[in-house]
Design a protein around this motif. Sequence first.
Motif, PDB file in Angstrom:
ATOM      1  N   TYR A 192     -67.189 -65.717  10.073  1.00 31.42           N
ATOM      2  CA  TYR A 192     -68.523 -66.139  10.510  1.00 31.42           C
ATOM      3  C   TYR A 192     -68.432 -65.772  12.090  1.00 31.42           C
ATOM      4  CZ  TYR A 192     -68.337 -68.778   6.585  1.00 31.42           C
ATOM      5  OH  TYR A 192     -68.497 -70.186   5.201  1.00 31.42           O
ATOM      6  N   VAL A 193     -69.435 -65.925  13.404  1.00 25.53           N
ATOM      7  CA  VAL A 193     -69.785 -66.106  14.725  1.00 25.53           C
ATOM      8  C   VAL A 193     -69.456 -67.275  15.499  1.00 25.53           C
ATOM      9  CG1 VAL A 193     -69.802 -63.850  14.062  1.00 25.53           C
ATOM     10  CG2 VAL A 193     -71.980 -64.690  13.978  1.00 25.53           C
TER      11      VAL A 193
ATOM     12  N   ALA B  56     -71.376 -77.084  16.151  1.00 24.67           N
ATOM     13  CA  ALA B  56     -71.792 -77.099  14.682  1.00 24.67           C
ATOM     14  C   ALA B  56     -71.682 -75.653  14.315  1.00 24.67           C
ATOM     15  CB  ALA B  56     -73.224 -77.817  14.529  1.00 24.67           C
ATOM     16  N   ALA B  57     -71.455 -74.861  14.263  1.00 24.57           N
ATOM     17  CA  ALA B  57     -71.931 -73.399  14.130  1.00 24.57           C
ATOM     18  C   ALA B  57     -70.043 -73.110  13.955  1.00 24.57           C
ATOM     19  CB  ALA B  57     -71.870 -72.664  14.960  1.00 24.57           C
TER      20      ALA B  57
ATOM     21  N   LEU C 225     -67.910 -75.498  12.980  1.00 21.59           N
ATOM     22  CA  LEU C 225     -66.922 -76.369  11.995  1.00 21.59           C
ATOM     23  C   LEU C 225     -66.276 -75.424  10.676  1.00 21.59           C
ATOM     24  CD1 LEU C 225     -69.515 -79.905  12.000  1.00 21.59           C
ATOM     25  CD2 LEU C 225     -66.774 -79.303  13.002  1.00 21.59           C
ATOM     26  N   LYS C 226     -67.655 -74.554  10.124  1.00 26.14           N
ATOM     27  CA  LYS C 226     -66.839 -73.818   9.042  1.00 26.14           C
ATOM     28  C   LYS C 226     -66.093 -73.416   8.911  1.00 26.14           C
ATOM     29  CE  LYS C 226     -67.784 -72.430   4.698  1.00 26.14           C
ATOM     30  NZ  LYS C 226     -68.049 -74.173   3.310  1.00 26.14           N
TER      31      LYS C 226
ATOM     32  N   GLU D  66     -62.673 -75.729   9.487  1.00 30.00           N
ATOM     33  CA  GLU D  66     -62.183 -76.725   8.434  1.00 30.00           C
ATOM     34  C   GLU D  66     -61.450 -74.863   7.407  1.00 30.00           C
ATOM     35  OE1 GLU D  66     -64.805 -76.835   5.229  1.00 30.00           O
ATOM     36  OE2 GLU D  66     -64.735 -78.609   4.537  1.00 30.00           O
TER      37      GLU D  66
ATOM     38  N   ASP E 193     -73.529 -77.729   3.112  1.00 31.63           N
ATOM     39  CA  ASP E 193     -71.920 -76.523   2.833  1.00 31.63           C
ATOM     40  C   ASP E 193     -72.249 -75.338   3.824  1.00 31.63           C
ATOM     41  OD1 ASP E 193     -70.025 -75.157   1.012  1.00 31.63           O
ATOM     42  OD2 ASP E 193     -71.142 -73.336   1.582  1.00 31.63           O
ATOM     43  N   ARG E 194     -72.433 -75.542   4.674  1.00 30.98           N
ATOM     44  CA  ARG E 194     -72.392 -73.967   5.966  1.00 30.98           C
ATOM     45  C   ARG E 194     -72.303 -75.407   6.724  1.00 30.98           C
ATOM     46  NH1 ARG E 194     -70.382 -71.946   9.852  1.00 30.98           N
ATOM     47  NH2 ARG E 194     -71.127 -70.587  10.535  1.00 30.98           N
ATOM     48  N   MET E 195     -73.083 -76.410   7.259  1.00 30.38           N
ATOM     49  CA  MET E 195     -72.934 -77.676   7.974  1.00 30.38           C
ATOM     50  C   MET E 195     -71.137 -78.252   7.788  1.00 30.38           C
ATOM     51  SD  MET E 195     -74.962 -75.881   9.696  1.00 30.38           S
ATOM     52  CE  MET E 195     -74.265 -76.556  11.528  1.00 30.38           C
ATOM     53  N   VAL E 196     -70.598 -77.879   6.547  1.00 28.41           N
ATOM     54  CA  VAL E 196     -69.581 -79.043   6.767  1.00 28.41           C
ATOM     55  C   VAL E 196     -70.331 -80.472   6.287  1.00 28.41           C
ATOM     56  CG1 VAL E 196     -67.236 -79.133   6.565  1.00 28.41           C
ATOM     57  CG2 VAL E 196     -68.156 -76.746   7.926  1.00 28.41           C
TER      58      VAL E 196
ATOM     59  N   THR F 256     -75.194 -69.549  11.893  1.00 30.68           N
ATOM     60  CA  THR F 256     -75.856 -70.852  11.158  1.00 30.68           C
ATOM     61  C   THR F 256     -77.665 -70.454  10.356  1.00 30.68           C
ATOM     62  OG1 THR F 256     -76.514 -71.982  13.264  1.00 30.68           O
ATOM     63  CG2 THR F 256     -74.797 -72.880  11.810  1.00 30.68           C
TER      64      THR F 256
END
Lengths: 357, 357
Positions: free
Chosen positions: A185-186, A203-204, A206-207, A210, B101-104, B193
């Motif tokens: 992810y970036v 927001a970007a 968070l994944k 996690e 899914d991408r944004m949790v 995203t």
Amino acid sequence: MLDQTIKVELSTTKKQKPNADQLQFGKIFTDHMFIMDYTEGKGWHDPRIVPYQPITLDPSSVVFHYGQTVFEGLKAYVTKEGKVQLFRPEKNMERLNQSNDRMVIPKIDEQFALKALKQLVSIDKDWIPTAEGTSLYIRPFIIATQPFLGVAPSSQYKFMIIMSPVGAYYKEGLNPVKILVENEYVRTVKGGTGTAKTGGNYAASLKAQEISSQKGYSQVLWLDGIEHKYVEEVGSMNIFFKIDGKVVTPELSGSILPGITRDSIIQLLKYWNIPVEERKISIEEIYEAYDKGLLEEAFGTGTAAVISPVGELLWKDRKIVLNNGETGPLSKKLYDTLTGIQYGTVEDPFGWIVTVE
Amino acid sequence: MLDQTIKVELSTTKKQKPNADQLQFGKIFTDHMFIMDYTEGKGWHDPRIVPYQPITLDPSSVVFHYGQTVFEGLKAYVTKEGKVQLFRPEKNMERLNQSNDRMVIPKIDEQFALKALKQLVSIDKDWIPTAEGTSLYIRPFIIATQPFLGVAPSSQYKFMIIMSPVGAYYKEGLNPVKILVENEYVRTVKGGTGTAKTGGNYAASLKAQEISSQKGYSQVLWLDGIEHKYVEEVGSMNIFFKIDGKVVTPELSGSILPGITRDSIIQLLKYWNIPVEERKISIEEIYEAYDKGLLEEAFGTGTAAVISPVGELLWKDRKIVLNNGETGPLSKKLYDTLTGIQYGTVEDPFGWIVTVE
């Protein structure tokens, strides 16, 4: 707008303040908030301090659909003498307007916004906790409120300031964190919104955050979005490395948030005649320095933690432990000096402190 | 959750419906909306249809600060026989969960959400305009509502569906648009995203859109964020080119929104035995095709406009006019067929239409 009066409506009931040991980041808010509105053609208007309260918006408001938001974060501190201090608040207002420019949000009058912020802090000054390491976190933010589903800059906004008493970030002294170097992810890329303090960047993140938590790492180290090679930021902090006596940090290349703590640390290092460089830093370089025994310290910087020492890095399958997983002497000195200036126990040769009457 | 009853509170007063010639995109909303809440530990709960009304949130709600949002867009159409039709609505719910899914964000029950959507459309079916080319735009969306300033996935959310009667996108038939190829700003990059329908992607696009408007161009053509070389999307639509009899569109490489109209067009072209390729397309290739006289048509695709023919492209200093600035025959045929299926005047061999009772 600087001369405009801020209408004040004081709360008739006061909320109970939390005990120093119950303080959590950003969960409890003070008795009042600042709010002003923007309407196209009319500009920013109706500035007011009112009891802290929910806001009511149409479900079609732009902020709910197209993320047109900006925010800032800073703190108010109480000195032993009872003085209320802010740390470089004018830089936050300056950056808020830079974020506004990128997100096509109308600019605010920086001096007026700072005046409003000081008045709000003054009204709720009893909310600033006094135990060591505690402070009042201040969150100015702007949201797009026009009820319209078209993808276009909103014609209406709300600028608000809310405040939350926060505990010491490190309850038992500085605590080095374990960091996962993110390869998939970036956070952002040059030409994107990485230099702006806007919701979408967070927001970007968070994944990846996690996934790293599930692996037992507390933060992610972002690499550049183009080559996945150069170090950018750690979590939502800037990052510094001390290599062979020299301090390096990624340059502001168009995808990194220009941190105010970052800038303060660079100034402090220069003041101490410690060599500091802003430049591209590849993750390979960090690992090579480690292999040569030259990687002395690493730390993140930001308003919340001030200094966050890095104890361990994991990149692909390779784990390295920095400074035996302990806080390095430079990290400690920077933390003590910056927090000392903020709490008024260390002299401020830079004129960074602004006092609230 | 599929069997759960949706509580219905009907509006006691009905708003006046706009005349067909007053319809604007996304400014007027129907009498009702759907809403359900998510609380950690409890899941999605309390699904209800209530009168359209403002929502009240704490100023510290995650959505205002960290942009944790997702949304969808689809339309309801009335046929000449008075039947109410949706176009592939299950694909919207599927994509909403991919965005989640991408944004949790916790996933929704797709079948239940579709049931709620159909019930809402049924209740407000008198709001679906009947004039040619008009429809009811449906906006499902999820916002993060926990009152907490920490950068972490919210523990509370609201899933809502609101609806707006919209006019014909092209009042006087298909109208080719002028497009500026963007060289400085980027929409997103692989690892970001870009494949999710989330607010931040749209907020990021506003600045480039503003600059292109000032230059007299109605949309931006986004290039990839790494090399600024490959075509990605146009505005908030997918893009297709017809070159020497063959149709090409950028492949879903991890930074492009997987458009449902895009997918439908690919299926339609295959059904017609027109060659279609999903692959990397450089902007140089487009200009070279133009120079050889092989660039026959270009068009954007999306729910709002269905097909948006490109009449002119400006890349750096070089302007090219496509198909004499007129709508090409393939663009026209695709538009007529897709809208024909949507309005029930053309047979649907794909099973795309879902009827609302």
